[in-house]
Design a protein around this motif. Structure first.
Motif, PDB file in Angstrom:
ATOM      1  N   THR A 259       0.835  -1.194   0.000  1.00  0.00           N
ATOM      2  CA  THR A 259       0.000   0.000   0.000  1.00  0.00           C
ATOM      3  C   THR A 259       0.872   1.247   0.000  1.00  0.00           C
ATOM      4  N   ARG A 260       0.289   2.356  -0.431  1.00  0.00           N
ATOM      5  CA  ARG A 260       1.042   3.619  -0.406  1.00  0.00           C
ATOM      6  C   ARG A 260       1.512   3.952   1.003  1.00  0.00           C
ATOM      7  N   GLN A 261       0.635   3.732   1.983  1.00  0.00           N
ATOM      8  CA  GLN A 261       0.959   4.095   3.354  1.00  0.00           C
ATOM      9  C   GLN A 261       2.127   3.267   3.891  1.00  0.00           C
ATOM     10  N   LEU A 262       2.103   1.960   3.618  1.00  0.00           N
ATOM     11  CA  LEU A 262       3.179   1.101   4.094  1.00  0.00           C
ATOM     12  C   LEU A 262       4.507   1.463   3.435  1.00  0.00           C
ATOM     13  N   LEU A 263       4.487   1.667   2.144  1.00  0.00           N
ATOM     14  CA  LEU A 263       5.725   1.975   1.436  1.00  0.00           C
ATOM     15  C   LEU A 263       6.277   3.334   1.835  1.00  0.00           C
ATOM     16  N   GLU A 264       5.405   4.310   2.029  1.00  0.00           N
ATOM     17  CA  GLU A 264       5.868   5.618   2.492  1.00  0.00           C
ATOM     18  C   GLU A 264       6.540   5.499   3.860  1.00  0.00           C
ATOM     19  N   SER A 265       5.946   4.690   4.737  1.00  0.00           N
ATOM     20  CA  SER A 265       6.522   4.482   6.069  1.00  0.00           C
ATOM     21  C   SER A 265       7.902   3.845   5.974  1.00  0.00           C
ATOM     22  N   LYS A 266       8.047   2.861   5.096  1.00  0.00           N
ATOM     23  CA  LYS A 266       9.338   2.184   4.957  1.00  0.00           C
ATOM     24  C   LYS A 266      10.393   3.116   4.366  1.00  0.00           C
ATOM     25  N   VAL A 267       9.997   3.945   3.417  1.00  0.00           N
ATOM     26  CA  VAL A 267      10.952   4.903   2.844  1.00  0.00           C
ATOM     27  C   VAL A 267      11.381   5.920   3.899  1.00  0.00           C
ATOM     28  N   ARG A 268      10.453   6.361   4.734  1.00  0.00           N
ATOM     29  CA  ARG A 268      10.804   7.294   5.809  1.00  0.00           C
ATOM     30  C   ARG A 268      11.797   6.654   6.786  1.00  0.00           C
ATOM     31  N   GLU A 269      11.593   5.393   7.108  1.00  0.00           N
ATOM     32  CA  GLU A 269      12.509   4.696   8.018  1.00  0.00           C
ATOM     33  C   GLU A 269      13.902   4.587   7.403  1.00  0.00           C
ATOM     34  N   LEU A 270      13.959   4.237   6.128  1.00  0.00           N
ATOM     35  CA  LEU A 270      15.249   4.130   5.453  1.00  0.00           C
ATOM     36  C   LEU A 270      15.945   5.483   5.362  1.00  0.00           C
ATOM     37  N   LYS A 271      15.178   6.540   5.109  1.00  0.00           N
ATOM     38  CA  LYS A 271      15.773   7.877   5.027  1.00  0.00           C
ATOM     39  C   LYS A 271      16.374   8.281   6.373  1.00  0.00           C
ATOM     40  N   ALA A 272      15.679   7.977   7.459  1.00  0.00           N
ATOM     41  CA  ALA A 272      16.207   8.315   8.782  1.00  0.00           C
ATOM     42  C   ALA A 272      17.542   7.610   9.026  1.00  0.00           C
ATOM     43  N   GLU A 273      17.666   6.373   8.566  1.00  0.00           N
ATOM     44  CA  GLU A 273      18.919   5.643   8.723  1.00  0.00           C
ATOM     45  C   GLU A 273      20.007   6.233   7.825  1.00  0.00           C
ATOM     46  N   ALA A 274      19.648   6.591   6.599  1.00  0.00           N
ATOM     47  CA  ALA A 274      20.622   7.186   5.685  1.00  0.00           C
ATOM     48  C   ALA A 274      21.077   8.552   6.182  1.00  0.00           C
ATOM     49  N   ASP A 275      20.161   9.305   6.794  1.00  0.00           N
ATOM     50  CA  ASP A 275      20.505  10.628   7.329  1.00  0.00           C
ATOM     51  C   ASP A 275      21.594  10.546   8.396  1.00  0.00           C
ATOM     52  N   GLN A 276      21.620   9.460   9.116  1.00  0.00           N
ATOM     53  CA  GLN A 276      22.622   9.320  10.177  1.00  0.00           C
ATOM     54  C   GLN A 276      24.033   9.290   9.604  1.00  0.00           C
ATOM     55  N   TRP A 277      24.181   8.742   8.402  1.00  0.00           N
ATOM     56  CA  TRP A 277      25.501   8.688   7.776  1.00  0.00           C
ATOM     57  C   TRP A 277      25.883  10.013   7.118  1.00  0.00           C
ATOM     58  N   THR A 278      24.907  10.650   6.463  1.00  0.00           N
ATOM     59  CA  THR A 278      25.215  11.889   5.744  1.00  0.00           C
ATOM     60  C   THR A 278      25.147  13.119   6.635  1.00  0.00           C
ATOM     61  N   GLY A 279      24.550  12.987   7.831  1.00  0.00           N
ATOM     62  CA  GLY A 279      24.309  14.166   8.647  1.00  0.00           C
ATOM     63  C   GLY A 279      23.150  14.988   8.122  1.00  0.00           C
ATOM     64  N   ASN A 280      22.298  14.344   7.283  1.00  0.00           N
ATOM     65  CA  ASN A 280      21.120  15.001   6.714  1.00  0.00           C
ATOM     66  C   ASN A 280      21.506  16.291   6.009  1.00  0.00           C
ATOM     67  N   GLN A 281      22.493  16.199   5.152  1.00  0.00           N
ATOM     68  CA  GLN A 281      23.012  17.376   4.468  1.00  0.00           C
ATOM     69  C   GLN A 281      21.992  17.910   3.478  1.00  0.00           C
TER      70      GLN A 281
END
Length: 202
Positions: A180-202
């Motif tokens: 579903t759109r809602q589930l996939l959006e949630s998973k992308v948000r979770e992955l982005k939060a993890e990726a932000d930790q490496w980049t410093g959310n530049q």
């Protein structure tokens, strides 16, 4: 070529590329930060990828040659170009039925805040026509680049930052009946939060 180019431009970190199936059709969905997102994903994906992308971005005078070379699928609203959405969806369907990997930005436009916008219904239309596995993905590190909207309209100024850290994380495939759109959006948000930790959310 694309892989070499993005490695020259950015310091890249990829995670979860093994989640892209080695064979058969799949849909990759990712957040949309900048004009070069598709090129980073194309360089980071272990298989060739077809891109469904906003037509004004596709027609960028700086990058159109690359988008055409990698087989991007431009899409425009029916209000501006009647019938374009149907034609784009038909091309996506043909690609998936050939067993290709297709990438989609479900937000439908570049972020203007650095945050993820609500996913649009185009994702549902694609999966209704062609139920294939969906791989969520997230990108971090390009917000603030000259190809993003952080400091005004993207591509409206000269680049001031080179070799930025950029992370692209792929998640585990989601079965089409669960995607579903809602589930996939949630998973992308979770992955982005993890990726932000490496980049410093530049």
């Amino acid at each position: 070529m694309v892989f070499g180019l993005i490695h020259i431009l950015y310091r890249l970190r990829f995670r979860g590329r093994s989640h892209i199936p080695r064979h058969g059709a799949a849909l990759v969905v990712c957040n949309h930060v900048s004009f070069v997102d598709a090129l980073v994903i194309g360089g980071g994906c272990p298989r060739p990828v077809r891109f469904m992308m906003d037509k004004p971005i596709y027609e960028s005078k700086y990058l159109n040659w690359l988008f055409r070379m990698v087989g991007a699928i431009p899409v425009e609203s029916d209000r501006r170009d009647p019938g374009n959405v149907r034609r784009a969806l038909d091309e996506v369907s043909r690609a998936l039925r050939r067993g290709d990997v297709v990438m989609l930005f479900p937000e439908g436009r570049l972020t203007t805040s650095g945050e993820i916008n609500t996913f649009r219904r185009g994702l549902d239309l694609i999966l209704t026509r062609d139920p294939v596995p969906v791989i969520p993905a997230a990108m971090s590190g390009l917000w603030g680049s000259w190809t993003s909207h952080r400091h005004g309209r993207a591509l409206s100024r000269w680049p001031r930052r080179f070799r930025a850290q950029v992370a692209l994380y792929f998640g585990e495939p989601v079965a089409p009946e669960l995607a579903t759109r809602q589930l996939l959006e949630s998973k992308v948000r979770e992955l982005k939060a993890e990726a932000d930790q490496w980049t410093g959310n530049q």
